[in-house]
Design an enzyme around this catalytic site. Structure first.
Site, mmCIF file in Angstrom:
data_model
loop_
_atom_site.group_PDB
_atom_site.id
_atom_site.type_symbol
_atom_site.label_atom_id
_atom_site.label_comp_id
_atom_site.label_asym_id
_atom_site.label_seq_id
_atom_site.Cartn_x
_atom_site.Cartn_y
_atom_site.Cartn_z
ATOM 1 N N ALA A 1 8.600 21.744 -10.584
ATOM 2 C CA ALA A 1 7.512 22.681 -11.213
ATOM 3 C C ALA A 1 7.731 21.980 -12.531
ATOM 4 O O ALA A 1 6.691 21.152 -13.104
ATOM 5 C CB ALA A 1 7.614 24.591 -11.344
ATOM 6 N N SER B 1 0.107 5.181 -21.311
ATOM 7 C CA SER B 1 1.060 4.409 -20.612
ATOM 8 C C SER B 1 -0.553 3.720 -19.645
ATOM 9 O O SER B 1 -0.878 4.004 -19.461
ATOM 10 C CB SER B 1 2.290 4.589 -20.705
ATOM 11 O OG SER B 1 1.734 5.696 -19.008
ATOM 12 N N CYS C 1 11.285 9.814 -9.431
ATOM 13 C CA CYS C 1 10.863 11.363 -9.162
ATOM 14 C C CYS C 1 9.691 12.237 -9.799
ATOM 15 O O CYS C 1 9.247 12.267 -8.599
ATOM 16 C CB CYS C 1 11.787 11.534 -9.949
ATOM 17 S SG CYS C 1 13.806 11.344 -9.455
HETATM 18 P P1 NAD Z 1 20.812 7.434 -6.270
HETATM 19 O O1 NAD Z 1 19.943 6.311 -5.526
HETATM 20 O O2 NAD Z 1 20.783 6.338 -7.693
HETATM 21 O O3 NAD Z 1 22.266 7.607 -5.551
HETATM 22 C C1 NAD Z 1 22.717 8.561 -5.145
HETATM 23 C C2 NAD Z 1 23.128 8.250 -4.312
HETATM 24 O O4 NAD Z 1 24.050 9.316 -2.912
HETATM 25 C C3 NAD Z 1 23.636 6.892 -3.506
HETATM 26 O O5 NAD Z 1 24.619 5.813 -4.514
HETATM 27 C C4 NAD Z 1 23.674 6.753 -1.933
HETATM 28 O O6 NAD Z 1 25.071 5.806 -1.586
HETATM 29 C C5 NAD Z 1 24.281 8.320 -1.880
HETATM 30 N N1 NAD Z 1 25.091 8.916 -0.772
HETATM 31 C C6 NAD Z 1 23.647 9.179 -0.037
HETATM 32 N N2 NAD Z 1 24.490 9.649 1.324
HETATM 33 C C7 NAD Z 1 25.472 10.054 1.241
HETATM 34 C C8 NAD Z 1 25.702 10.990 1.969
HETATM 35 N N3 NAD Z 1 25.667 11.702 3.188
HETATM 36 N N4 NAD Z 1 27.785 10.610 1.216
HETATM 37 C C9 NAD Z 1 28.397 9.948 0.449
HETATM 38 N N5 NAD Z 1 27.383 8.968 -0.748
HETATM 39 C C10 NAD Z 1 26.059 9.519 -0.101
HETATM 40 O O7 NAD Z 1 19.864 8.600 -6.158
HETATM 41 P P2 NAD Z 1 19.594 9.463 -7.852
HETATM 42 O O8 NAD Z 1 18.624 8.949 -8.997
HETATM 43 O O9 NAD Z 1 20.959 9.266 -8.276
HETATM 44 O O10 NAD Z 1 18.421 10.850 -7.415
HETATM 45 C C11 NAD Z 1 19.739 11.746 -7.233
HETATM 46 C C12 NAD Z 1 18.945 12.907 -6.777
HETATM 47 O O11 NAD Z 1 19.101 13.504 -8.012
HETATM 48 C C13 NAD Z 1 17.522 13.481 -5.662
HETATM 49 O O12 NAD Z 1 17.062 14.104 -5.686
HETATM 50 C C14 NAD Z 1 16.866 12.688 -7.249
HETATM 51 O O13 NAD Z 1 15.392 13.368 -6.601
HETATM 52 C C15 NAD Z 1 17.534 13.635 -8.246
HETATM 53 N N6 NAD Z 1 17.605 13.435 -9.676
HETATM 54 C C16 NAD Z 1 17.121 12.036 -10.020
HETATM 55 C C17 NAD Z 1 17.082 12.017 -11.125
HETATM 56 C C18 NAD Z 1 17.197 10.371 -11.808
HETATM 57 O O14 NAD Z 1 16.816 10.295 -13.606
HETATM 58 N N7 NAD Z 1 16.889 9.436 -11.253
HETATM 59 C C19 NAD Z 1 17.247 12.755 -12.394
HETATM 60 C C20 NAD Z 1 17.233 13.990 -11.553
HETATM 61 C C21 NAD Z 1 17.345 14.301 -10.606
HETATM 62 C C1 UGA Z 2 12.056 12.250 -15.879
HETATM 63 C C2 UGA Z 2 12.326 13.795 -16.063
HETATM 64 O O1 UGA Z 2 11.559 13.569 -17.660
HETATM 65 C C3 UGA Z 2 13.787 14.356 -16.217
HETATM 66 O O2 UGA Z 2 13.650 16.036 -17.268
HETATM 67 C C4 UGA Z 2 13.791 14.701 -14.832
HETATM 68 O O3 UGA Z 2 15.415 15.158 -15.126
HETATM 69 C C5 UGA Z 2 14.006 13.072 -13.728
HETATM 70 O O4 UGA Z 2 12.334 12.660 -13.983
HETATM 71 C C6 UGA Z 2 13.853 13.238 -12.387
HETATM 72 O O5 UGA Z 2 13.595 14.699 -12.159
HETATM 73 O O6 UGA Z 2 14.793 12.128 -11.859
HETATM 74 P P1 UGA Z 2 12.770 10.005 -16.077
HETATM 75 O O7 UGA Z 2 11.314 9.293 -14.510
HETATM 76 O O8 UGA Z 2 13.980 9.277 -16.351
HETATM 77 O O9 UGA Z 2 13.262 11.647 -16.587
HETATM 78 O O10 UGA Z 2 12.134 9.259 -17.174
HETATM 79 P P2 UGA Z 2 10.585 9.846 -18.009
HETATM 80 O O11 UGA Z 2 11.257 9.714 -20.034
HETATM 81 O O12 UGA Z 2 10.280 11.452 -17.824
HETATM 82 O O13 UGA Z 2 9.398 8.738 -18.065
HETATM 83 C C7 UGA Z 2 9.233 8.671 -16.519
HETATM 84 C C8 UGA Z 2 7.839 7.758 -16.809
HETATM 85 O O14 UGA Z 2 6.802 8.206 -17.352
HETATM 86 C C9 UGA Z 2 8.114 6.920 -17.146
HETATM 87 O O15 UGA Z 2 6.824 5.716 -16.816
HETATM 88 C C10 UGA Z 2 7.377 6.908 -18.789
HETATM 89 O O16 UGA Z 2 7.551 5.642 -18.883
HETATM 90 C C11 UGA Z 2 6.791 7.638 -18.757
HETATM 91 N N1 UGA Z 2 5.644 8.209 -19.874
HETATM 92 C C12 UGA Z 2 6.294 9.107 -20.237
HETATM 93 C C13 UGA Z 2 4.998 8.208 -20.638
HETATM 94 O O17 UGA Z 2 3.569 7.208 -20.325
HETATM 95 N N2 UGA Z 2 4.430 8.578 -21.523
HETATM 96 C C14 UGA Z 2 5.331 9.872 -22.182
HETATM 97 O O18 UGA Z 2 4.577 10.535 -22.573
HETATM 98 C C15 UGA Z 2 6.319 10.568 -21.552
#
Ligand code: NAD
Ligand code: UGA
Length: 465
Positions: free
Chosen positions: A223, A270, A277
């Protein structure tokens, strides 16, 4: 010898597992934190001077704790078994094929990590969903873990979604708006919850550590991302009206954002949002709504993604129109390839979609980004859905310097809002471009009056200039 109060294992050394557990180690010297991954190369990089994730402030934190109470390892089983608390922070991308393809999350990595825990654990564990997952995933994890528990080993499951944003991850982790812990309300669930809360209490004020039931916690993560992305699609939809009328989207956002009920954040028009995500999580919510037989709810959220695709197409059309209706064989400088500033991450970056469109028109693109590795650009643009290797070799060049990238081009397209693009010597750049020279500012970051004075033809997202 170091005898930790608690041992934590984090499965998944990615953008979330790495920074979030490094911060736990940094703030909790009495806890041992080991981050494991099946990707040995990634673990090697975490153990080197050149960390695999770029985040302002991350190096300092990792270098301060690594080898003391923070470890990176590919011995997944050993560290699972040793730990009291296990974070599951693996990737959950959108499914590419099969049931729910294009919408549902691929939970294969999550399931295999859960099965690993079930298989190798010889003592009780608190298992924490850190990955973003569809509502009710904890139930599937429980079924797998329970099938392998016995009188001596019990598994408690918590949901602890991560809200960090890339580029500001360390600050977000050190000063979170809130930490959310979802649990069952059984005595065991509440006990597990308080163990995890005690970790965060090392640095997060108690009132910011909030609790909820498991399903609320899982859904709150989807959400929050949906609501944030919805604001961007809303302002981007208004940017189209601004361009058509002479209103200025930055002025509109400022005027609306001063209403304390609306607030100023996430109203920056943008080229469209990117990142691993937002789209994934909304599509996941759409799929969830559909599977709950709520088609109106599904259509409502799907529109946020549709608007985002439209924004990228609209920006491309504006560029082509301005360049006299053809960009074939024209040279375009692309400023920025990351999905936002201060990260090297390119997942779902708007740059990829825009360049795909430019290549389809047979334009030549010259890319500069201060942080994205060239190999990553090659991987992203030679994906069969973007361009062929042949086309890439023919049409794409990558540069270490924005001035070189802009040389001999007809237009500069600003895709990522890197600060350095605000302070380039545009006079010098203008001198080395084909005339008329264009700037298309997809982030509204440059002073267009200055550029116009130099001689550029300028188009800015959300402005009728
Ligand atoms: P990522 O792909 O960078 O990292 C995930 C890692 O998990 C990889 O290095 C992969 O090799 C490893 N992996 C997969 N299966 C495995 C297993 N069975 N055992 C051990 N390692 C394993 O992904 P991320 O960006 O860190 O995202 C992870 C989760 O967090 C996702 O669900 C994503 O939606 C969530 N999330 C991401 C962000 C963000 O900003 N990237 C922010 C909030 C939440
Ligand atoms: C986003 C959320 O902000 C985090 O709270 C969340 O944990 C994360 O997703 C996740 O679940 O992965 P992130 O994608 O890392 O974080 O970065 P943001 O700052 O949210 O930007 C996302 C995209 O929206 C970027 O492409 C950014 O340039 C764009 N954006 C952001 C806009 O175009 N306008 C804005 O006002 C803000």
């Amino acid at each position: 010898a170091f005898s930790p109060k608690l041992k934590i294992c984090c499965i998944g050394a990615g953008y979330v597992g790495g920074p979030s557990c490094a911060v736990i180690a940094y703030k909790c010297p009495d806890i041992q934190v080991t981050i494991v991954d099946i990707n040995e190369q990634r673990i090697k990089e975490w153990n080197s001077d050149n960390l695999p994730v770029y985040e302002p402030g991350l190096d300092e934190i990792v270098f301060a704790c690594r080898g003391k109470n923070l470890f990176f390892s590919s011995d997944v089983d050993f560290h699972i078994n040793e730990a009291d608390l296990i974070f599951v922070s693996v990737n959950t991308p959108t499914k590419k094929s099969g049931l729910g393809a294009g919408f549902a999350s691929d939970l294969a990595y999550l399931e295999s990590a859960t099965r690993r825990i079930a298989k190798v654990a010889t003592s009780s564990k608190i298992v924490i969903e850190k990955s973003t997952v569809p509502c009710k995933t904890a139930e599937s994890m429980r079924a797998i873990l329970d099938a392998n528990s016995n009188d001596l080993i019990r598994f408690d499951i918590l949901s602890n979604p991560e809200f960090l944003a890339e580029g500001t991850a360390i600050n977000d982790l050190l000063h979170p708006d809130r930490v959310l812990i979802g649990s069952l309300t059984t005595p065991e669930g509440i006990r597990a919850r308080s163990v995890l809360a005690s970790v965060y209490e090392h640095w997060v004020p108690k009132e910011k550590i909030i609790t909820a039931n498991l399903w609320s916690s899982e859904l709150s993560k989807l959400a929050a991302n949906a609501l944030l992305a919805q604001r961007i699609s809303s302002i981007n939809s208004l940017s189209a009206i601004c361009e058509a009328t002479g209103a200025d989207v930055d002025e509109v956002a400022f005027a609306c954002g001063l209403d304390s009920r609306i607030g100023p954040k996430f109203l920056k028009a943008s080229v469209g949002f990117g990142g691993s995500c937002f789209q994934k999580d909304i599509l996941n919510l759409v799929y969830l709504s559909e599977s709950l037989n709520l088609p109106e709810v599904a259509a409502y959220w799907n529109q946020v993604v549709i608007m985002n695709e439209y924004q990228k197409e609209r920006f491309t059309s504006r560029i082509i129109k301005s360049l006299f209706n053809t960009i074939t064989n024209k040279n375009l400088a692309i400023f920025g390839f990351a999905f936002k500033k201060n990260t090297g991450d390119t997942r779902e970056s708007a740059a990829i979609t825009l360049i795909k469109y430019f290549l389809r028109e047979n334009a030549n693109v010259r890319i500069y980004d201060p942080k994205v590795p060239k190999e990553q650009i090659v991987r992203d643009l030679t994906d069969p859905e973007v361009a062929s290797v042949e086309k890439f070799n023919q049409r794409v060049q990558m540069f270490d310097c924005p001035y070189e990238a802009a040389k001999g081009t007809d237009a500069i397209v600003i895709v990522t809002e890197w600060d350095e693009f605000k302070v380039l010597d545009y006079q010098k750049i203008y001198g080395e471009m084909n005339k008329p020279a264009f700037v298309f500012d997809g982030r509204s970051i440059v002073d267009y009056n200055v550029l116009k004075k130099i001689g550029f033809k300028v188009s800015v997202v959300g402005k009728a200039i």
